[in-house]
Design a protein around this motif. Structure first.
Motif, short mmCIF file in Angstrom:
data_model
loop_
_atom_site.label_atom_id
_atom_site.label_comp_id
_atom_site.label_asym_id
_atom_site.label_seq_id
_atom_site.Cartn_x
_atom_site.Cartn_y
_atom_site.Cartn_z
N PHE A 1 0.84 -1.20 0.00
CA PHE A 1 0.00 0.00 0.00
C PHE A 1 0.87 1.25 0.00
CE2 PHE A 1 -2.19 3.39 2.32
CZ PHE A 1 -3.38 3.48 1.60
N MET A 2 1.92 1.26 0.82
CA MET A 2 2.81 2.42 0.86
C MET A 2 3.52 2.61 -0.47
SD MET A 2 2.74 4.02 3.80
CE MET A 2 4.28 4.93 3.66
N TYR A 3 3.99 1.53 -1.06
CA TYR A 3 4.78 1.63 -2.29
C TYR A 3 3.93 2.05 -3.48
CZ TYR A 3 7.98 0.33 -6.05
OH TYR A 3 8.77 0.36 -7.17
N PHE A 4 2.79 1.39 -3.65
CA PHE A 4 1.99 1.63 -4.85
C PHE A 4 1.02 2.81 -4.69
CE2 PHE A 4 3.09 -2.91 -5.35
CZ PHE A 4 3.68 -2.84 -6.61
N VAL A 5 0.42 2.97 -3.51
CA VAL A 5 -0.60 4.00 -3.33
C VAL A 5 0.00 5.32 -2.84
CG1 VAL A 5 -2.74 4.61 -2.15
CG2 VAL A 5 -2.37 2.26 -2.91
N VAL A 6 0.72 5.25 -1.70
CA VAL A 6 1.23 6.50 -1.12
C VAL A 6 2.38 7.08 -1.95
CG1 VAL A 6 2.29 7.55 0.91
CG2 VAL A 6 0.51 5.83 1.20
N TYR A 7 3.42 6.26 -2.17
CA TYR A 7 4.58 6.76 -2.91
C TYR A 7 4.37 6.72 -4.42
CZ TYR A 7 7.61 7.26 1.14
OH TYR A 7 8.16 7.70 2.33
N GLY A 8 3.57 5.78 -4.89
CA GLY A 8 3.36 5.66 -6.33
C GLY A 8 2.28 6.56 -6.88
N TYR A 9 1.37 7.04 -6.02
CA TYR A 9 0.26 7.86 -6.53
C TYR A 9 0.06 9.14 -5.72
CZ TYR A 9 -4.46 9.35 -7.71
OH TYR A 9 -5.55 10.10 -8.08
N LEU A 10 -0.21 9.02 -4.42
CA LEU A 10 -0.62 10.18 -3.63
C LEU A 10 0.44 11.27 -3.56
CD1 LEU A 10 -2.45 8.37 -0.68
CD2 LEU A 10 -3.48 9.58 -2.61
N ARG A 11 1.70 10.88 -3.33
CA ARG A 11 2.74 11.89 -3.19
C ARG A 11 2.99 12.62 -4.52
NH1 ARG A 11 6.18 11.12 1.49
NH2 ARG A 11 7.93 12.01 0.35
N ASP A 12 2.77 11.93 -5.64
CA ASP A 12 3.00 12.55 -6.94
C ASP A 12 1.81 13.40 -7.40
OD1 ASP A 12 5.54 11.54 -7.21
OD2 ASP A 12 4.87 9.70 -8.19
N THR A 13 0.60 12.88 -7.22
CA THR A 13 -0.57 13.56 -7.76
C THR A 13 -1.24 14.51 -6.77
OG1 THR A 13 -1.98 11.70 -7.11
CG2 THR A 13 -1.06 11.66 -9.34
N LEU A 14 -1.11 14.23 -5.47
CA LEU A 14 -1.75 15.07 -4.45
C LEU A 14 -0.73 15.63 -3.46
CD1 LEU A 14 -4.89 12.84 -3.69
CD2 LEU A 14 -4.74 14.82 -5.21
N GLY A 15 0.52 15.70 -3.89
CA GLY A 15 1.57 16.17 -3.01
C GLY A 15 1.47 17.63 -2.66
N GLU A 16 0.66 18.40 -3.40
CA GLU A 16 0.53 19.83 -3.10
C GLU A 16 -0.58 20.12 -2.11
OE1 GLU A 16 0.09 21.93 -6.73
OE2 GLU A 16 2.05 21.35 -7.52
N ILE A 17 -1.30 19.07 -1.68
CA ILE A 17 -2.39 19.26 -0.72
C ILE A 17 -1.88 19.17 0.71
CG2 ILE A 17 -4.55 18.29 0.14
CD1 ILE A 17 -5.22 17.44 -2.65
N THR A 18 -1.08 18.16 0.98
CA THR A 18 -0.58 17.94 2.34
C THR A 18 0.67 17.07 2.27
OG1 THR A 18 -1.16 17.14 4.55
CG2 THR A 18 -1.99 15.87 2.70
N THR A 19 1.31 16.87 3.42
CA THR A 19 2.43 15.94 3.49
C THR A 19 1.88 14.55 3.83
OG1 THR A 19 2.77 16.45 5.84
CG2 THR A 19 4.04 17.72 4.23
N TRP A 20 2.41 13.54 3.16
CA TRP A 20 1.87 12.19 3.31
C TRP A 20 2.76 11.34 4.22
CZ3 TRP A 20 -2.93 11.34 1.66
CH2 TRP A 20 -3.45 12.24 0.72
N VAL A 21 2.16 10.32 4.80
CA VAL A 21 2.88 9.44 5.71
C VAL A 21 4.10 8.84 5.01
CG1 VAL A 21 0.98 8.85 7.25
CG2 VAL A 21 1.24 7.60 5.12
N ARG A 22 5.13 8.56 5.82
CA ARG A 22 6.38 8.04 5.29
C ARG A 22 6.58 6.60 5.76
NH1 ARG A 22 10.04 12.42 8.01
NH2 ARG A 22 8.65 11.73 9.68
N TRP A 23 7.68 5.99 5.31
CA TRP A 23 7.98 4.61 5.68
C TRP A 23 8.20 4.49 7.19
CZ3 TRP A 23 6.95 0.64 2.80
CH2 TRP A 23 6.99 0.75 1.41
N GLN A 24 8.69 5.56 7.84
CA GLN A 24 8.90 5.49 9.28
C GLN A 24 7.59 5.24 10.02
OE1 GLN A 24 10.20 7.61 7.14
NE2 GLN A 24 12.05 8.63 7.90
N GLU A 25 6.53 5.97 9.64
CA GLU A 25 5.23 5.75 10.28
C GLU A 25 4.69 4.36 9.98
OE1 GLU A 25 5.42 10.26 9.81
OE2 GLU A 25 6.06 8.52 8.67
N ALA A 26 4.89 3.90 8.74
CA ALA A 26 4.44 2.55 8.37
C ALA A 26 5.16 1.49 9.19
CB ALA A 26 4.66 2.31 6.88
N GLY A 27 6.46 1.70 9.45
CA GLY A 27 7.22 0.74 10.26
C GLY A 27 6.69 0.66 11.68
#
Length: 304
Positions: free
Chosen positions: A250-276
């Protein structure tokens, strides 16, 4: 120890289908719980980024502000003092916080740094390109028109944004997603607990003669319980690993693969540290889901 492992292998072979069913149920419930925790973390990050849901953001003039209030360029100290005085005297204003241009620049770096396009934009900017901002909390969030009309026409004010209007739908979606994931997870966790209990009951019934013989020869309760506990813990660890793999996907494909690229100007998204961290919590939850029902049910059925 060898005898215990042998009993564990035999038990897994006899209960193969039930073990697989238990692993699937626990994996889905843990994955949904992990997603709920991750969404909660995302909501917290969004609140922190936007000033804990402050209602209004007043941006003062910079040298490039297009507003008619900014003909003189960067807001002067007198203009800043006038805006601050207006906010203090307005009866609708509860509190306001000041964010410096350097702090706004730091926030922009965190936000724009999520995408290659944002990084390229940031290279041409410096702290001087960002305004001094006032984040205003209102006594009544619904009544912001008076404050907006008062300060939006003052000299030195570049623009006024209502964060409530901007963030309201986002927080509503995050809240609904979080509660939906956690509610579904809770139901599946109950199902997993019942399935662990049922597995213990059926295994104890199938091995009742062996258990009776072990008691006759003086085997301790712990020695009899251990194969059941190991079987449940093994299923829990496999489930936790599969749930962690699902969360990583989910982190790789959705958060880093989509949300950070397409909606990165809305807010800061969770990182691998939070996922860990979430993966660690779900692993502990998996072990508790396996251990507690197993201890309870083995004491109930193995003492018969």
């Amino acid at each position: 120890m060898r005898a215990t492992l042998s009993e564990l292998g035999a038990s897994l072979a006899r209960n193969k289908s039930m073990t697989i069913s238990l692993v699937v149920t626990m994996t889905v419930s843990l994955l949904l719980a992990a997603l709920g925790l991750l969404i909660q973390g995302q909501a917290d990050r969004t609140e922190k980024y936007f000033g804990d849901r402050l209602q209004l953001q007043i941006n003062l003039c910079t040298k490039n502000s297009p507003s008619s209030n900014c003909i003189g360029g960067v807001a002067t100290d007198d203009q800043k003092a006038a805006v601050q005085a207006a906010l203090r005297e307005n009866p609708q204003v509860k509190t306001f916080d000041i964010r410096s241009p350097a702090e706004n620049y730091s926030q922009a770096r965190e936000l724009l740094g999520q995408t290659d396009t944002g990084k390229a934009q940031l290279e041409t900017l410096g702290p001087s390109a960002f305004p001094e901002s006032y984040f205003v909390t209102l006594k009544d969030p619904q009544k912001f028109d008076g404050v907006v009309s008062q300060v939006s026409g003052m000299d030195g004010v570049g623009n006024v944004n209502s964060l409530r209007e901007l963030l309201g739908p986002l927080f509503e979606i995050l809240s609904k997603m979080r509660w939906a994931a956690l509610a579904t997870s809770l139901l599946l966790i109950v199902a997993a607990i019942l399935q662990v209990s049922n597995t213990i009951r059926m295994t104890a019934y199938a091995r009742r003669r062996e258990i009776g013989i072990m008691r006759l020869v003086g085997a301790s309760s712990w020695h009899i319980q251990l194969p059941f506990i190991l079987e449940s813990m093994l299923a829990a660890l496999i489930s936790a690993a599969l749930a962690a793999a699902g969360l990583a996907a989910f982190m790789y494909f959705v958060v880093y693969g989509y949300l950070r690229d397409t909606l990165g100007e809305i807010t800061t998204w969770v990182r691998w540290q939070e996922a860990g961290v979430v993966m660690g919590y779900t692993t502990v939850l998996a072990l508790l889901l396996a251990l507690v029902p197993t201890l309870v049910m083995t004491r109930k059925y193995l003492d018969v």
